[in-house]
Design a protein around this motif. Structure first.
Motif, mmCIF file in Angstrom:
data_model
loop_
_atom_site.group_PDB
_atom_site.id
_atom_site.type_symbol
_atom_site.label_atom_id
_atom_site.label_comp_id
_atom_site.label_asym_id
_atom_site.label_seq_id
_atom_site.Cartn_x
_atom_site.Cartn_y
_atom_site.Cartn_z
ATOM 1 N N GLN A 76 0.765 -1.193 0.115
ATOM 2 C CA GLN A 76 0.015 -0.108 -0.005
ATOM 3 C C GLN A 76 0.836 1.322 0.165
ATOM 4 O O GLN A 76 0.436 2.308 -0.343
ATOM 5 C CB GLN A 76 -0.661 -0.152 1.320
ATOM 6 C CG GLN A 76 -2.011 -0.755 1.185
ATOM 7 C CD GLN A 76 -3.124 -0.025 0.285
ATOM 8 O OE1 GLN A 76 -3.292 1.188 0.369
ATOM 9 N NE2 GLN A 76 -3.587 -0.754 -0.649
ATOM 10 N N ASP A 77 2.006 1.016 0.272
ATOM 11 C CA ASP A 77 2.910 2.271 0.488
ATOM 12 C C ASP A 77 3.533 2.971 -0.575
ATOM 13 O O ASP A 77 2.958 2.517 -1.743
ATOM 14 C CB ASP A 77 4.122 1.764 1.440
ATOM 15 C CG ASP A 77 4.831 0.651 0.684
ATOM 16 O OD1 ASP A 77 4.548 0.296 -0.360
ATOM 17 O OD2 ASP A 77 6.122 0.291 1.135
ATOM 18 N N LEU A 133 -0.364 -13.635 -3.496
ATOM 19 C CA LEU A 133 -0.061 -15.100 -3.526
ATOM 20 C C LEU A 133 -1.269 -16.064 -3.736
ATOM 21 O O LEU A 133 -1.174 -16.987 -4.464
ATOM 22 C CB LEU A 133 0.632 -15.376 -2.257
ATOM 23 C CG LEU A 133 2.062 -15.086 -2.192
ATOM 24 C CD1 LEU A 133 2.609 -15.325 -0.926
ATOM 25 C CD2 LEU A 133 2.995 -15.389 -3.376
ATOM 26 N N THR A 134 -2.495 -15.663 -2.904
ATOM 27 C CA THR A 134 -3.669 -16.574 -2.923
ATOM 28 C C THR A 134 -4.351 -16.538 -4.432
ATOM 29 O O THR A 134 -4.596 -17.530 -4.913
ATOM 30 C CB THR A 134 -4.480 -16.175 -1.926
ATOM 31 O OG1 THR A 134 -3.728 -16.247 -0.561
ATOM 32 C CG2 THR A 134 -5.703 -17.147 -1.666
ATOM 33 N N GLU A 135 -4.571 -15.020 -4.828
ATOM 34 C CA GLU A 135 -5.599 -14.741 -5.772
ATOM 35 C C GLU A 135 -4.755 -14.971 -7.171
ATOM 36 O O GLU A 135 -5.362 -15.553 -8.068
ATOM 37 C CB GLU A 135 -6.109 -13.384 -5.827
ATOM 38 C CG GLU A 135 -6.855 -13.241 -4.504
ATOM 39 C CD GLU A 135 -8.010 -14.213 -4.639
ATOM 40 O OE1 GLU A 135 -8.607 -14.157 -5.745
ATOM 41 O OE2 GLU A 135 -8.292 -14.805 -3.555
ATOM 42 N N SER A 136 -3.464 -14.403 -7.268
ATOM 43 C CA SER A 136 -2.854 -14.740 -8.581
ATOM 44 C C SER A 136 -2.568 -16.255 -8.897
ATOM 45 O O SER A 136 -2.210 -16.641 -10.126
ATOM 46 C CB SER A 136 -1.606 -13.866 -8.679
ATOM 47 O OG SER A 136 -0.603 -14.698 -7.736
ATOM 48 N N VAL A 183 -2.769 -4.558 -3.667
ATOM 49 C CA VAL A 183 -3.131 -5.751 -2.580
ATOM 50 C C VAL A 183 -2.136 -6.087 -1.911
ATOM 51 O O VAL A 183 -1.020 -5.773 -2.218
ATOM 52 C CB VAL A 183 -3.520 -6.968 -3.717
ATOM 53 C CG1 VAL A 183 -4.762 -6.688 -4.708
ATOM 54 C CG2 VAL A 183 -2.497 -7.573 -4.477
ATOM 55 N N SER A 184 -2.518 -7.078 -0.782
ATOM 56 C CA SER A 184 -1.379 -7.339 0.028
ATOM 57 C C SER A 184 -0.675 -8.649 -0.375
ATOM 58 O O SER A 184 -1.321 -8.936 -1.332
ATOM 59 C CB SER A 184 -1.844 -7.736 1.562
ATOM 60 O OG SER A 184 -2.813 -8.991 1.432
ATOM 61 N N PHE A 185 0.342 -8.882 -0.003
ATOM 62 C CA PHE A 185 1.383 -9.948 -0.569
ATOM 63 C C PHE A 185 0.575 -11.305 -0.454
ATOM 64 O O PHE A 185 0.487 -12.243 -1.391
ATOM 65 C CB PHE A 185 2.527 -10.052 0.232
ATOM 66 C CG PHE A 185 3.524 -10.845 -0.234
ATOM 67 C CD1 PHE A 185 3.918 -10.772 -1.539
ATOM 68 C CD2 PHE A 185 4.186 -11.933 0.356
ATOM 69 C CE1 PHE A 185 4.931 -11.634 -2.279
ATOM 70 C CE2 PHE A 185 5.243 -12.676 -0.207
ATOM 71 C CZ PHE A 185 5.502 -12.534 -1.551
ATOM 72 N N ALA A 186 -0.262 -11.548 0.703
ATOM 73 C CA ALA A 186 -1.002 -12.724 1.099
ATOM 74 C C ALA A 186 -1.931 -12.681 0.103
ATOM 75 O O ALA A 186 -2.187 -13.819 -0.572
ATOM 76 C CB ALA A 186 -1.438 -12.702 2.452
ATOM 77 N N ARG A 220 -13.486 2.790 0.214
ATOM 78 C CA ARG A 220 -12.613 2.941 -0.784
ATOM 79 C C ARG A 220 -11.794 1.703 -1.159
ATOM 80 O O ARG A 220 -11.298 1.561 -2.335
ATOM 81 C CB ARG A 220 -11.371 4.073 -0.287
ATOM 82 C CG ARG A 220 -11.946 5.613 -0.186
ATOM 83 C CD ARG A 220 -12.315 5.864 -1.558
ATOM 84 N NE ARG A 220 -11.114 6.392 -2.435
ATOM 85 C CZ ARG A 220 -11.122 6.678 -3.625
ATOM 86 N NH1 ARG A 220 -12.459 6.746 -4.011
ATOM 87 N NH2 ARG A 220 -10.176 7.163 -4.518
ATOM 88 N N ARG A 221 -11.776 0.696 0.001
ATOM 89 C CA ARG A 221 -11.060 -0.535 -0.238
ATOM 90 C C ARG A 221 -12.066 -1.260 -0.980
ATOM 91 O O ARG A 221 -11.509 -2.156 -1.787
ATOM 92 C CB ARG A 221 -10.603 -1.126 1.286
ATOM 93 C CG ARG A 221 -9.672 -0.299 1.530
ATOM 94 C CD ARG A 221 -8.201 -0.500 1.005
ATOM 95 N NE ARG A 221 -7.576 -1.592 0.772
ATOM 96 C CZ ARG A 221 -6.929 -2.126 0.005
ATOM 97 N NH1 ARG A 221 -6.934 -1.383 -1.333
ATOM 98 N NH2 ARG A 221 -6.321 -3.362 -0.184
#
Lengths: 591, 285
Positions: free
Chosen positions: A410-411, A443-446, A437-440, B140-141
């Motif tokens: 997010q950063d 990893l899961t979705e892709s 997206v978060s890393f987790a 927003r998310r």
């Protein structure tokens, strides 16, 4: 004496009233400027000077993403790996020169039957951590190794590691549910186990050193079921203590470890700690090691004389790129993929990130055999080629719709990388929307088909062999309904054939030739647009001993011990990582 | 209608004048900023505006880029000018929408009373019980492809409540006055009474609250952009520039200083103006 005109007084009060907030704001700015946080230039604490390694203390480290799982059969990312390596051991391990060495095995296995049979003898007296039903832990046996391997190979678990072990005799039947056990895994006695392969596999021993093959106790899995990923039990030097999701993981020293070694009493792994904050905490002495820096922090540490002895800079054996899902529009068209690959200004990215992104145009990094520095198909910046590819794709003026690219984090670092890509692809008329997206989640979705159209991705080597890049990332065998490592969902029979042939080829030169061919095919078809091989810098505090960046494992802190100075110990007692360190706010410290 | 004495009172209030000037100045730069901006704010001039070690050039180091560049080599001045436009547009539109909803709620609730009043006020209670930032972040998310108008809608929907309440109490006061009774006696329609007689007399607090609302919107937009939930990259707003500058805070504090100064100045201006207007509309002096 005259009475003041009340109206006039009121007006004056108004005029002053408007100045008061201004003056206040000024005062706040002045106060901030006077006490502006300035962490020490050099290390805050030096070691106590103990030459003799000893146990004790708390080692605090971090990663900027979040850990996904602690089940070694599922974990296949660098963060989970960092945690898994603390808690588990494999039969084999790597030394500092990337050579395979025995770990839980007494010695390297006896190989027979033309490289198809491997017999391992287990070390005696290896203890699992305490677990449900065994408050004192229990001894590791060959049955555990077999049970662990069978769980790894089973279809229900859906481990991304399955392809590494598919050469074991009977693995396929077992995976499909046609057999109750894997025929090729044989327990000879309590401490001996044998693996029979259907054909020679040059990377089988490497696979046995991967975290997937780390033995786990079945009682723990029976007790926790699906929840086991939050309750790991292994044989490693550290015992899992707690996991506050997305905040931190804690481990304590395993007192009955089979290979007694000096270690910190406690390890704290902070997740989701961004690199700028981590650098500040590190400079202030609240973090014991860091491994990723923003460009400014990198420039600071690179030039800081006082840190010279506590840093190491080296190229990582990794390749990064933009993964393009070959099953989803518009990336099902090879020309669109190639256009993207030739539109990326890798030198510009490198400059914007302070010279740490060495331009990459092929999947194999320079340190891996098979890498070709003069590969004609290699991706590079060439807008003429890119535009020609766009024309061939039928979009001479660019894509009509924006593409969505997933990026982890997010950063600001994520945002910067995203903007670099947006800028480059705009040159060939492709508008990029970023999805953070978060890393987790990434990893899961892709790993599921038809989910992530394009994504920032990368691959760190598990072992120094080209198959670890080519097979796992681009072979159609790495496509599953979930947990696919072939996240580009790239299928090519020609490539599959070459990789299968290379896998059992015993002649080294011929084998490398096949991998060179595969490497060229991947650059030609561009399931990824390759971007860079990273240059990495790791830093640690002067009192951190026994640490050296490992060539195979990333941020592998299992051999660390702390030569703690007294001040650091005192602070440990008053609470780890004191929230408002005095040195950051000298004015407050004086109060 | 508006009291002519109000303008005189306003003019005498120095704070309000300063605020007014700040607001006019910032609004003008926001409107004409894109015309004044010397460069494309999203163009990364990596060869020109980044030094060999990747550090962005500073103030006045490269001709034509008076404020230097940000970390990917974009012209800082142009980004500030464009960013202001986006920030102000979001703030103004969101405020306008919030004023519309709030006024509608306040006027109908105050004038009709009964169930309409009850309904609006319970809705206000509900909205007030929502933690603003958490809701904003959640929504927003959840939205797959956040765009500018969703941000505007979100900000306005979450911030019309105070205005609605104040307007309602003002309207309840006006409703009982003789001229409204007279209008009713003349058999005027509700709509006509509301538009011709109630609304103009309730305008004072609406203008005052609206002005301070703009200031709050700028803050909210900056906060959301700072958290990475505002406008989409690569577009800039002051809030997102603040966020980007944070990474370089130690080495290049100016990247954080410029946008934060502009935000402070603007919000300060709007608050002063709002105070001045309140005093001006308040005849009890």
């Amino acid at each position: 004496m005259t009475t003041p005109d009340p109206l006039k007084a009121r007006r004056r009060a108004d005029a002053i009233g408007c100045l008061v907030p201004l003056a206040l704001a000024g005062a706040v700015v002045a106060l901030l400027a006077a006490t502006w946080p300035s962490p020490p230039e050099g290390p805050r604490w030096r070691g106590a000077g103990d030459a003799e390694p000893r146990s004790g203390g708390t080692f605090v480290f971090h990663h900027e993403e979040n850990v996904r799982t602690l089940d070694p059969h599922i974990a296949y990312d660098e963060l989970s790996g960092m945690a898994v390596r603390l808690m588990f051991d494999g039969l084999l391990d790597y030394d500092m020169e990337s050579n395979l060495v025995p770990s839980l095995a007494e010695a390297m296995p006896e190989v027979s039957d033309g490289g198809k049979r491997f017999r391992f003898r287990l070390r005696r007296g290896v203890q699992f951590h305490p677990m449900p039903g065994h408050p004192e832990g229990r001894e590791l046996t060959a049955d555990d190794v077999r049970w662990s391997m069978e769980r790894l190979l089973s279809n229900e678990v859906g481990s991304p590691g399955y392809p590494f072990y598919s050469a074991i005799e009977g693995a396929g039947e077992y995976h499909e549910g046609a057999a109750d056990h894997v025929a090729g895994i044989r327990v000879i006695d309590r401490y001996t186990i044998e693996f029979q392969l259907t054909e020679a596999d040059q990377t089988f021993l490497n696979a046995m050193a991967m975290t997937f093959a780390y033995p786990v106790p079945r009682e723990n899995y029976a007790h926790w079921g699906e929840e086991v990923k939050f309750h790991p039990v292994g044989t490693g030097p550290f015992v899992f203590e707690s996991w506050e999701r997305d905040v931190e993981l804690r481990f304590r020293r395993h007192t009955r470890y089979w290979d007694p070694q000096p270690n910190p009493d406690e390890m704290v792994f902070q997740e989701n700690l961004n690199r700028e904050l981590a650098a500040l905490l590190f400079r202030n002495g609240d973090l014991d090691a860091i491994h990723r820096q923003s460009p400014s922090d990198y420039r600071f540490f690179r030039d800081a004389e006082q840190w010279a002895d506590y840093r190491d800079e080296f190229p990582r054996v990794s390749t990064f790129g933009i993964g393009l899902n070959c099953e989803m529009e518009p990336f099902d068209d090879v020309h669109v993929r190639r256009a993207i690959a030739f539109a990326i200004d890798r030198e510009g990215w490198n400059r914007a990130r302070a010279g740490r992104l060495l331009p990459a145009g092929q999947i194999l990094p320079p340190a891996i055999p098979g890498h070709d520095p003069d590969l004609p198909e290699a991706h590079r910046l060439d807008l003429d080629v890119a535009r020609e590819e766009m024309r061939l794709a039928g979009h001479p003026d660019g894509l009509p719709e924006p593409i969505t690219v997933w990026i982890t984090g997010q950063d600001d670092t994520a945002r910067t990388y995203g903007e670099l890509l947006q800028h480059d692809l705009a040159q060939i008329g492709i508008e990029v929307r970023l999805r953070f997206v978060s890393f987790a989640v990434y990893l899961t979705e892709s790993g599921k088909p038809n989910t992530a159209p394009a994504f920032f991705t990368g691959w760190n080597m598990d072992f120094p062999d080209p198959s670890n890049f080519l097979d796992i990332l681009f072979h159609s065998r790495s496509i599953h309904p979930e947990n696919s490592e072939n996240r580009a969902f790239y299928r090519n029979d020609e490539l599959d054939g070459i990789l299968d042939q290379a896998r059992s080829e015993t002649d080294r030169e011929r084998r490398l030739g096949l991998y060179r061919q595969a490497n060229a095919i991947i650059s030609r078809d561009a399931p990824w647009a390759f971007t860079y091989n990273p240059l990495s810098m790791e830093l640690w505090q002067p009192y951190v001993k026994g640490y050296e960046p490992h060539p195979v494992w990333f941020e592998d802190y299992r051999n660390v011990w702390l030569d703690l100075p007294r001040e650091r110990l005192t602070r440990r007692l008053t609470g780890r990582g004191a929230s408002a360190p005095a040195v950051l706010f000298p004015a407050m410290g004086a109060l | 209608m508006m009291d002519p004495r109000a303008w005189r009172r306003f003019r005498k209030n120095k704070g309000a004048l300063v605020g007014g000037i700040l607001v006019v100045f910032v609004t003008l730069t926001a409107v004409f900023g894109p015309l004044l901006a010397p460069h494309d704010p999203n163009e990364q001039l990596r060869d020109v505006l980044l030094q060999d070690d990747g550090a962005p050039v500073g103030i006045g180091q490269v001709e034509g880029h008076p404020l230097g560049a940000d970390s990917t080599g974009r012209d800082e001045l142009s980004r500030l000018l464009y960013g202001g436009g986006v920030s102000m547009m979001v703030a103004y539109l969101a405020t306008a929408l919030a004023i519309f909803i709030g006024t509608l709620a306040g006027v109908t609730a105050g004038y009709f009373g009964g169930w309409i009043d009850f309904g609006w006020m319970r809705l206000v209670d509900l909205m007030l019980s929502l933690p603003f930032l958490l809701i904003a972040i959640t929504i927003r998310r959840v939205i797959e492809e956040p765009q500018l108008w969703t941000l505007i809608l979100l900000l306005s929907v979450l911030s019309w409540t105070t205005l609605g309440r104040v307007t309602r109490s003002k309207v309840m006061q006006i409703r009982e006055l003789e001229y409204i009774q007279a209008a009713r006696a003349l058999d005027m329609g509700h709509l006509r009474i509301l538009l011709r007689h109630v609304l103009p007399n309730a305008l004072g607090p609406i203008i005052v609250l609206g002005t301070t609302l703009v200031a709050r919107m700028i803050i909210f937009e900056s906060a959301l952009s700072f958290l990475g939930l505002g406008v989409e990259p690569p577009d800039a707003t002051w809030g997102s520039m603040l966020n980007e500058g944070r990474q370089q805070m130690m080495s290049f504090p100016r990247l954080m200083l410029f946008p934060s100064m502009l935000i402070v100045m603007t919000v300060f201006g709007f608050n002063l103006l709002g105070e001045g207007l309140r005093d001006a509309f308040d005849p009890k002096d």
